[in-house]
Write an enzyme that holds these catalytic residues in place. Structure first.
Site, PDB file in Angstrom:
ATOM      1  N   GLY A 273       0.812  -1.214   0.000  1.00  0.00           N
ATOM      2  CA  GLY A 273       0.000   0.000   0.000  1.00  0.00           C
ATOM      3  C   GLY A 273       0.841   1.257   0.000  1.00  0.00           C
ATOM      4  O   GLY A 273       2.011   1.251   0.382  1.00  0.00           O
TER       5      GLY A 273
ATOM      6  N   GLY B 297       0.505   5.657   0.845  1.00  0.00           N
ATOM      7  CA  GLY B 297      -0.297   6.685   1.488  1.00  0.00           C
ATOM      8  C   GLY B 297       0.393   8.026   1.419  1.00  0.00           C
ATOM      9  O   GLY B 297       1.498   8.158   0.878  1.00  0.00           O
ATOM     10  N   GLY B 298      -0.257   9.034   1.982  1.00  0.00           N
ATOM     11  CA  GLY B 298       0.324  10.374   1.970  1.00  0.00           C
ATOM     12  C   GLY B 298       1.574  10.471   2.814  1.00  0.00           C
ATOM     13  O   GLY B 298       2.431  11.313   2.574  1.00  0.00           O
ATOM     14  N   GLN B 299       1.708   9.599   3.811  1.00  0.00           N
ATOM     15  CA  GLN B 299       2.864   9.659   4.693  1.00  0.00           C
ATOM     16  C   GLN B 299       3.974   8.706   4.289  1.00  0.00           C
ATOM     17  O   GLN B 299       5.136   8.951   4.611  1.00  0.00           O
ATOM     18  CB  GLN B 299       2.444   9.337   6.129  1.00  0.00           C
ATOM     19  CG  GLN B 299       1.458  10.327   6.710  1.00  0.00           C
ATOM     20  CD  GLN B 299       1.065   9.929   8.112  1.00  0.00           C
ATOM     21  OE1 GLN B 299       1.820   9.295   8.821  1.00  0.00           O
ATOM     22  NE2 GLN B 299      -0.133  10.286   8.508  1.00  0.00           N
ATOM     23  N   GLY B 300       3.654   7.603   3.626  1.00  0.00           N
ATOM     24  CA  GLY B 300       4.717   6.663   3.296  1.00  0.00           C
ATOM     25  C   GLY B 300       4.207   5.432   2.575  1.00  0.00           C
ATOM     26  O   GLY B 300       3.042   5.343   2.186  1.00  0.00           O
ATOM     27  N   THR B 301       5.130   4.471   2.414  1.00  0.00           N
ATOM     28  CA  THR B 301       4.852   3.204   1.743  1.00  0.00           C
ATOM     29  C   THR B 301       4.774   2.107   2.782  1.00  0.00           C
ATOM     30  O   THR B 301       5.558   2.075   3.724  1.00  0.00           O
ATOM     31  CB  THR B 301       5.958   2.885   0.729  1.00  0.00           C
ATOM     32  OG1 THR B 301       6.081   3.970  -0.192  1.00  0.00           O
ATOM     33  CG2 THR B 301       5.638   1.618  -0.039  1.00  0.00           C
ATOM     34  N   VAL B 302       3.819   1.172   2.610  1.00  0.00           N
ATOM     35  CA  VAL B 302       3.611   0.092   3.564  1.00  0.00           C
ATOM     36  C   VAL B 302       4.094  -1.218   2.953  1.00  0.00           C
ATOM     37  O   VAL B 302       3.724  -1.562   1.822  1.00  0.00           O
ATOM     38  CB  VAL B 302       2.130  -0.017   3.965  1.00  0.00           C
ATOM     39  CG1 VAL B 302       1.940  -1.119   5.007  1.00  0.00           C
ATOM     40  CG2 VAL B 302       1.623   1.305   4.499  1.00  0.00           C
TER      41      VAL B 302
ATOM     42  N   LYS C  57       5.492   0.548   7.879  1.00  0.00           N
ATOM     43  CA  LYS C  57       5.302   1.793   7.147  1.00  0.00           C
ATOM     44  C   LYS C  57       6.621   2.566   7.111  1.00  0.00           C
ATOM     45  O   LYS C  57       7.232   2.826   8.145  1.00  0.00           O
ATOM     46  CB  LYS C  57       4.221   2.650   7.781  1.00  0.00           C
ATOM     47  CG  LYS C  57       3.944   3.949   7.015  1.00  0.00           C
ATOM     48  CD  LYS C  57       3.079   4.903   7.803  1.00  0.00           C
ATOM     49  CE  LYS C  57       1.650   4.436   7.878  1.00  0.00           C
ATOM     50  NZ  LYS C  57       0.780   5.468   8.522  1.00  0.00           N
TER      51      LYS C  57
ATOM     52  N   ASP D   6      -8.857  12.198  10.175  1.00  0.00           N
ATOM     53  CA  ASP D   6      -8.737  11.710   8.797  1.00  0.00           C
ATOM     54  C   ASP D   6      -9.504  10.402   8.622  1.00  0.00           C
ATOM     55  O   ASP D   6      -8.985   9.424   8.086  1.00  0.00           O
ATOM     56  CB  ASP D   6      -7.256  11.517   8.432  1.00  0.00           C
ATOM     57  CG  ASP D   6      -7.055  11.460   6.910  1.00  0.00           C
ATOM     58  OD1 ASP D   6      -7.977  11.870   6.173  1.00  0.00           O
ATOM     59  OD2 ASP D   6      -5.997  11.005   6.464  1.00  0.00           O
TER      60      ASP D   6
END
Length: 705
Positions: free
Chosen positions: A423, A425-430, A444, A541
């Site tokens: 996955g 996201g706006g904060q990082g990669t999972v 993450k 959020d």
């Protein structure tokens, strides 16, 4: 004269030692029994015998239920409730496992029983640990709870499908002859009702420890021969103020000793008999100590150096300190002494030693530089920010978060291989990874080395360290020694709610019951964040991509990067607008003031997604209404609700139930935040909709479309 002075000094020394021993003693009599013959530890504030417990609620009696037959071992019972004690936990969670009877009915008619044992006590059934279970053939099992505030009734329950066979056919309660639901917080007194559709079989309804139930489901086959059996149930407990200030740790400590002590105390609220939410007290040993925090001197220092898992001194000498430890780097000059001693023996041997020494020195220096670089990264980029977060939050809980090393996480993800990505996201990669002990985890990794992003990552560590809820994703730990921080979570296998609604899952399609259960679980988690956590937490959020589904398709709220804790008396949070377009509260967008009702608005959008399977923002809708929230409200006001709903919803459930949930979603999306319900009200109304076979009364309350 000298002899007299010596004897006097010795006497003073002995008296000082005795006095110190008395001050550090546990105050409780050493004659108090520590167990009851069945290996169940009985720690203070619980106790057996006079002066061995803090108050009457915590008195334990030791007996057997076999008519005092000496051939049967004695077991502990909570005297006030007459419940057998299975386990007592005195850490910050404050729980006790007891054996609680199952309610059964074999007559075929409607039967009810009252459960009033815990009423007006500092004990309550744990909502995090227990579930309400119904078993039997076409059995409608329900809880009836009377509110102590306004004397109103609320219902919760479920119905068991029937295959006219044994109800333990399988390992889990997920198919026929069995159903389960969550219970509300601070549950003390309730009425259990069984309404069977058939009198051919016996039917059952009971509260049970969720972990025990999942691991011992097949043992309930004994119900057919022993319908009156008991099962483990977990109770939350706390100590009322009167009893708390009589504890040895408070009664025998000065204010300065309490401030610098090896323990700390907090509180939880449990609704007592007068209908008010009374705060009860709980204590725990500080980080670096273990023992009984309710006794003076009960928390003892942990020798971290005796256990390699408790210290990070892998290649250095560990020295234990009070409440902590530190690593000592020894100067290794032995190799150089050997080289100097034997330098003249042989030129070739000397060259060999020089080569080996140079290579070894290079390795040592490189390793130390790598360690120092990691320490520098932690101090410069993460350490100071984390310390700032700790200073305004629960220090003990944050420090107990496990710190992983970078090598461990690199190995778990095959050096963060692209094939392991699950996955973005706006904060990082999972990434999906497997730890050395075989656990599957989600890791993450931040995308950029930016102080604002680091702040969000560390904020997520602090927030999740304070949360203990079955419908909130669990943070296992973090790694702060790399250029970008890494967070380690429990692995949630079935993706996000958005993927589930927008995909085609033929094996587990999103039925009405499943959608309603997910909505109840998410609303319960948000109610916990807003009203039950030690400090209120605003998620900020909430959206379908931040709701994960585990292996049983239970909801887990995730992504707390921009969440914030607020003071109990604080009504709003003034910040720059953060969030996801389509879910942001319009009033927050205009004013910059975020309240708990802003999370309610975002949840309302998720509720509409569950009803329609539409996306929050879509270009396929009309030019003026791309927002799902605005489109939904407009359709309801134009009497077109059933034109926009998902066909599966229309085909599965009565229109009255759909109308009830739709009206609730519309209230959540009200542009005036004062007119929106609280998450507590939202959770209660969804649970009532789940239980009610007919919703005509709810329809009269909120009106028709």
């Amino acid at each position: 004269m000298a002899l007299q002075m010596l004897l006097f000094r010795m006497l003073v020394l002995v008296m000082c030692s005795v006095n110190a021993f008395a001050r550090a003693s546990n105050v409780i009599s050493t004659s108090c029994p520590q167990d009851c013959g069945n290996n169940v530890s009985i720690p203070y504030p619980f106790g057996i015998g006079k002066d061995c417990y803090v108050g009457d609620w915590f008195e334990i009696v030791c007996r057997n239920d076999s008519y005092n037959d000496p051939g049967f071992p004695k077991v502990p019972f909570l005297k006030r409730f007459d419940l057998e004690v299975l386990e007592i936990n005195i850490d910050f969670l404050g729980t006790v496992r007891v054996s609680y009877p199952i309610f059964s009915s074999c007559t075929g008619g409607t039967n009810s029983t009252n459960n009033l044992k815990l009423e007006k006590s500092p004990f309550a059934f744990s909502a995090n640990e227990n579930s309400f279970v119904g078993m039997g053939c076409s059995n409608s099992a329900s809880l009836q709870i009377r509110s102590l505030h306004d004397d109103t009734l609320s219902f919760s329950g479920c119905t068991t499908p029937c295959d006219r066979g044994p109800f333990t056919n399988g390992r889990f309660c997920n198919a026929t002859n069995c159903c389960q639901i969550t219970i509300p917080f601070n549950l003390q007194a309730f009425n259990t009702t069984i309404e069977p559709k058939s009198s051919e079989y016996c039917n059952y309804a009971f509260l049970v420890d969720q972990n025990w139930f999942e691991n011992n489901f097949t043992e309930l086959s004994e119900l057919s021969t022993n319908p009156n059996m008991s099962v483990p149930v977990v109770l939350d407990w706390g100590i009322d103020n009167t009893s708390f200030y009589s504890l040895p740790i408070r009664k025998n400590s000065t204010a300065r000793e309490y401030k610098n002590s090896t323990y700390s105390c907090g509180w939880r609220y449990i609704t007592l008999g007068n209908g008010t939410q009374n705060y009860t007290n709980l204590c725990g040993c500080r980080s670096g100590y273990r023992g009984n925090p309710y006794l003076l001197g009960g928390c003892e220092d942990i020798d971290e150096c005796a256990d390699p898992d408790l210290n990070t001194c892998a290649h250095t000498r560990c020295e234990n300190t009070e409440g902590s430890f530190h690593c000592v780097v020894a100067k290794n000059i032995k190799l150089f002494i050997i080289i100097v001693k034997y330098i003249g023996v042989s030129a070739s041997l000397g060259v060999l030693f020089l080569i080996f020494g140079g290579w070894w020195s290079y390795k040592v220096i490189k390793k130390r530089m790598r360690i120092k670089r990691k320490e520098k990264l932690f101090k410069q980029k993460c350490g100071l920010l984390l310390e700032q977060q700790i200073s305004t939050n629960s220090k003990d809980k944050v420090e107990n978060t496990k710190l992983f090393n970078s090598k461990e996480l690199e190995k778990a993800t095959d050096r963060f291989c692209a094939d392991r990505i699950i996955g973005h996201g706006g904060q990082g990669t999972v990434y999906k990874g497997m730890l050395a002990d075989g656990r599957i985890v989600a890791i993450k990794k931040s995308n950029v080395i930016d102080e604002e992003k680091l702040q969000e990552f560390l904020n997520e560590v602090v927030i999740l360290s304070q949360i203990n809820h079955r419908n909130v994703v669990k943070l296992l730990g973090c790694c702060l020694e790399t250029e970008v921080p890494l967070l380690v979570y429990e692995f949630i296998p079935n993706g996000t709610l958005a993927q589930y609604l927008n995909g085609q899952n033929e094996e587990f399609p999103p039925t009405w019951d499943m959608r309603l259960r997910i909505a109840i679980e998410v609303s319960g988690a948000l109610f916990y964040l807003h009203s039950v956590a030690s400090s209120p937490i605003y998620h900020r959020d909430i959206k379908s991509t931040n709701i994960l589904l585990d292996d049983k398709y239970r909801a887990k709220v995730a992504d707390f990067g921009i969440s914030r804790s607020v003071a109990i008396d604080q009504t709003h949070l003034s910040t720059l607008v953060h969030g996801t377009f389509g879910y942001i509260d319009p009033e927050y967008f205009l004013s910059g003031q975020f309240t708990d009702k802003s999370d309610v608005y975002s949840f309302g959008v998720v509720l509409v997604e569950l009803l329609t399977r539409e996306k929050a923002i879509s270009s396929s809708r009309t030019r003026d209404i791309k927002s799902l929230a605005a489109f939904f409200v407009s359709s309801m006001e134009g009497n077109n609700l059933f034109d926009i709903l998902d066909n599966q919803v229309l085909n599965e459930v009565e229109k009255e139930k759909i109308i009830t949930v739709a009206n609730l979603a519309k209230r959540c999306l009200n542009l005036n935040r004062k007119d929106r319900p609280s998450m507590r009200e939202v959770a209660r109304e969804l649970e009532a909709n789940q239980m009610s076979p007919k919703v005509s009364n709810l329809q009269e309350k909120y009106g028709e479309i």
